[in-house]
Design an enzyme around this catalytic site. Sequence first.
Site, PDB file in Angstrom:
ATOM      1  N   ALA A  67       0.866  -1.182   0.000  1.00  0.00           N
ATOM      2  CA  ALA A  67       0.000   0.000   0.000  1.00  0.00           C
ATOM      3  C   ALA A  67       0.899   1.228   0.000  1.00  0.00           C
ATOM      4  O   ALA A  67       2.046   1.166   0.447  1.00  0.00           O
ATOM      5  CB  ALA A  67      -0.882  -0.010   1.243  1.00  0.00           C
ATOM      6  N   GLY A 112       0.849  -5.034   0.793  1.00  0.00           N
ATOM      7  CA  GLY A 112      -0.318  -5.125  -0.091  1.00  0.00           C
ATOM      8  C   GLY A 112       0.000  -5.796  -1.420  1.00  0.00           C
ATOM      9  O   GLY A 112      -0.905  -6.330  -2.075  1.00  0.00           O
ATOM     10  N   GLU A 115      -0.158  -9.446  -0.698  1.00  0.00           N
ATOM     11  CA  GLU A 115      -1.585  -9.733  -0.503  1.00  0.00           C
ATOM     12  C   GLU A 115      -2.327  -9.762  -1.834  1.00  0.00           C
ATOM     13  O   GLU A 115      -3.223 -10.588  -2.044  1.00  0.00           O
ATOM     14  CB  GLU A 115      -2.190  -8.672   0.434  1.00  0.00           C
ATOM     15  CG  GLU A 115      -1.643  -8.778   1.855  1.00  0.00           C
ATOM     16  CD  GLU A 115      -1.966  -7.568   2.722  1.00  0.00           C
ATOM     17  OE1 GLU A 115      -1.651  -6.442   2.302  1.00  0.00           O
ATOM     18  OE2 GLU A 115      -2.529  -7.755   3.803  1.00  0.00           O
ATOM     19  N   GLU A 135       4.782  -5.183   7.324  1.00  0.00           N
ATOM     20  CA  GLU A 135       4.011  -4.132   8.001  1.00  0.00           C
ATOM     21  C   GLU A 135       4.458  -3.885   9.433  1.00  0.00           C
ATOM     22  O   GLU A 135       4.428  -2.738   9.897  1.00  0.00           O
ATOM     23  CB  GLU A 135       2.506  -4.480   7.982  1.00  0.00           C
ATOM     24  CG  GLU A 135       1.832  -4.269   6.633  1.00  0.00           C
ATOM     25  CD  GLU A 135       1.921  -5.481   5.707  1.00  0.00           C
ATOM     26  OE1 GLU A 135       2.723  -6.407   5.983  1.00  0.00           O
ATOM     27  OE2 GLU A 135       1.169  -5.492   4.720  1.00  0.00           O
TER      28      GLU A 135
HETATM   29  N1  CAA Z   1       4.601   3.227  -0.560  1.00  0.00           N
HETATM   30  C1  CAA Z   1       5.007   4.410  -1.064  1.00  0.00           C
HETATM   31  N2  CAA Z   1       6.176   4.564  -1.711  1.00  0.00           N
HETATM   32  C2  CAA Z   1       6.958   3.478  -1.843  1.00  0.00           C
HETATM   33  C3  CAA Z   1       6.603   2.214  -1.341  1.00  0.00           C
HETATM   34  C4  CAA Z   1       5.353   2.106  -0.670  1.00  0.00           C
HETATM   35  N3  CAA Z   1       4.903   0.948  -0.189  1.00  0.00           N
HETATM   36  N4  CAA Z   1       7.598   1.342  -1.617  1.00  0.00           N
HETATM   37  C5  CAA Z   1       8.536   2.030  -2.276  1.00  0.00           C
HETATM   38  N5  CAA Z   1       8.160   3.314  -2.418  1.00  0.00           N
HETATM   39  C6  CAA Z   1       8.878   4.405  -3.068  1.00  0.00           C
HETATM   40  C7  CAA Z   1      10.042   4.866  -2.190  1.00  0.00           C
HETATM   41  O1  CAA Z   1       9.604   5.776  -1.194  1.00  0.00           O
HETATM   42  C8  CAA Z   1      10.949   5.509  -3.221  1.00  0.00           C
HETATM   43  O2  CAA Z   1      10.433   6.775  -3.541  1.00  0.00           O
HETATM   44  P1  CAA Z   1      11.455   8.056  -3.576  1.00  0.00           P
HETATM   45  O3  CAA Z   1      12.337   7.755  -4.750  1.00  0.00           O
HETATM   46  O4  CAA Z   1      10.513   9.189  -3.810  1.00  0.00           O
HETATM   47  O5  CAA Z   1      12.195   8.076  -2.273  1.00  0.00           O
HETATM   48  C9  CAA Z   1      10.722   4.618  -4.459  1.00  0.00           C
HETATM   49  O6  CAA Z   1       9.499   3.933  -4.261  1.00  0.00           O
HETATM   50  C10 CAA Z   1      11.816   3.563  -4.632  1.00  0.00           C
HETATM   51  O7  CAA Z   1      11.926   2.834  -3.407  1.00  0.00           O
HETATM   52  P2  CAA Z   1      13.303   2.700  -2.576  1.00  0.00           P
HETATM   53  O8  CAA Z   1      14.207   3.869  -2.822  1.00  0.00           O
HETATM   54  O9  CAA Z   1      12.953   2.417  -1.152  1.00  0.00           O
HETATM   55  O10 CAA Z   1      13.916   1.416  -3.292  1.00  0.00           O
HETATM   56  P3  CAA Z   1      14.911   0.345  -2.661  1.00  0.00           P
HETATM   57  O11 CAA Z   1      15.385  -0.494  -3.794  1.00  0.00           O
HETATM   58  O12 CAA Z   1      15.926   0.995  -1.772  1.00  0.00           O
HETATM   59  O13 CAA Z   1      13.974  -0.571  -1.687  1.00  0.00           O
HETATM   60  C11 CAA Z   1      11.980  -1.776  -1.128  1.00  0.00           C
HETATM   61  C12 CAA Z   1      12.929  -1.307  -2.250  1.00  0.00           C
HETATM   62  C13 CAA Z   1      12.715  -2.804  -0.231  1.00  0.00           C
HETATM   63  C14 CAA Z   1      10.776  -2.441  -1.779  1.00  0.00           C
HETATM   64  C15 CAA Z   1      11.568  -0.542  -0.274  1.00  0.00           C
HETATM   65  O14 CAA Z   1      11.070   0.453  -1.155  1.00  0.00           O
HETATM   66  C16 CAA Z   1      10.515  -0.819   0.743  1.00  0.00           C
HETATM   67  O15 CAA Z   1      10.814  -1.357   1.802  1.00  0.00           O
HETATM   68  N6  CAA Z   1       9.247  -0.420   0.470  1.00  0.00           N
HETATM   69  C17 CAA Z   1       8.181  -0.499   1.420  1.00  0.00           C
HETATM   70  C18 CAA Z   1       7.669  -1.926   1.542  1.00  0.00           C
HETATM   71  C19 CAA Z   1       6.580  -1.978   2.584  1.00  0.00           C
HETATM   72  O16 CAA Z   1       6.773  -1.667   3.752  1.00  0.00           O
HETATM   73  N7  CAA Z   1       5.375  -2.400   2.151  1.00  0.00           N
HETATM   74  C20 CAA Z   1       4.233  -2.492   3.018  1.00  0.00           C
HETATM   75  C21 CAA Z   1       3.412  -1.221   2.932  1.00  0.00           C
HETATM   76  S1  CAA Z   1       2.097  -1.154   4.123  1.00  0.00           S
HETATM   77  C22 CAA Z   1       0.896  -2.179   3.491  1.00  0.00           C
HETATM   78  O17 CAA Z   1       1.006  -2.728   2.412  1.00  0.00           O
HETATM   79  C23 CAA Z   1      -0.291  -2.304   4.403  1.00  0.00           C
HETATM   80  C24 CAA Z   1      -1.350  -3.241   3.906  1.00  0.00           C
HETATM   81  O18 CAA Z   1      -1.264  -4.438   4.064  1.00  0.00           O
HETATM   82  C25 CAA Z   1      -2.543  -2.691   3.330  1.00  0.00           C
END
Ligand code: CAA
Length: 260
Positions: A67, A112, A115, A135
């Site tokens: 998400a 998400g 999921e 999460e």
């Molecule tokens: N939401 C919003 N933006 C996201 C995102 C997310 N879930 N995942 C990645 N991005 C964005 C980053 O913020 C970044 O944007 P900027 O360039 O503006 O900073 C861009 O995508 C590229 O990401 P990274 O620079 O972080 O890339 P990386 O290669 O260093 O890492 C990754 C990749 C490991 C996937 C890392 O991006 C990450 O950990 N993302 C979040 C994953 C996460 O926590 N997902 C769960 C979300 S909560 C959820 O999903 C709740 C639910 O069940 C409903």
Amino acid sequence: MTYENLLVEEQDGIITLTINRPKALNALNTQTILELQHFFGEDAPQREHVKGVILTGAGDKAFVAGADIKEFLSLDTQQGQAMAQRGQDTFFLIERFHKPVVALVNGFALGGGCELAMACHLRIATENARFGQPEVSLGIIPGYGGTQRLIQYLGKTKATELLLTGDMIKADEALQLGLLNYVLPAAEALDKAKEIIKKTATKGPIAIAKVIESINAYFQYDEDGFAREVAEFGHTTGTEDFKEGAAAFIEKRQPDFKGE
Ligand code: CAA
């Protein structure tokens, strides 16, 4: 509906549906969820000739990285519950779609995104795919069915470990654990998805629809774990811990959780 974040391509009766926000690693913002809801609820059911849907993410880095954290970091409990409910309702439309939906997981499938892949009927991953429910690292719980479907696919033992640690697993481990149907080089994965859908299209369409319904019926429990997840997701979105977890993600630092 004009789609901002979905690409819909149809060829030989097979729809390739691409989530197209590569700069955000295809994170599911509200608009994307609403578009998925419209596609599976209204658009695809009208395309009677269609054999099946392949769902994938734009680019070669991510299927869906979860998400959209930046969008929901200021939600309170009720808004968090509404968000989780909307996502679950959308994913049920996919799971209950009467033709095969194959996730083509071409990179990170986190939160998400994992999921979403689990709501599809079948999952084919490329070798660089990574799966996880991270999460808890943000101070929240999964909200789009992750606490329920991960157990359905992996069993309680491994699912509990992944849900509690937030660890990611590689495609080959996900295959061994039963989360995936195939792991293939990127050049072969799309062909495999098409081959499976074409094969199902040679079978009785009512039989295909009824198999999907019957499989889903196996997982109808007396206690509604999905409803519990909505309630608890909303609880966690209303905490200071989530504000800290989301801020730490955006500021690219470790969170300092206080348990509040
Ligand atoms: N939401 C919003 N933006 C996201 C995102 C997310 N879930 N995942 C990645 N991005 C964005 C980053 O913020 C970044 O944007 P900027 O360039 O503006 O900073 C861009 O995508 C590229 O990401 P990274 O620079 O972080 O890339 P990386 O290669 O260093 O890492 C990754 C990749 C490991 C996937 C890392 O991006 C990450 O950990 N993302 C979040 C994953 C996460 O926590 N997902 C769960 C979300 S909560 C959820 O999903 C709740 C639910 O069940 C409903």
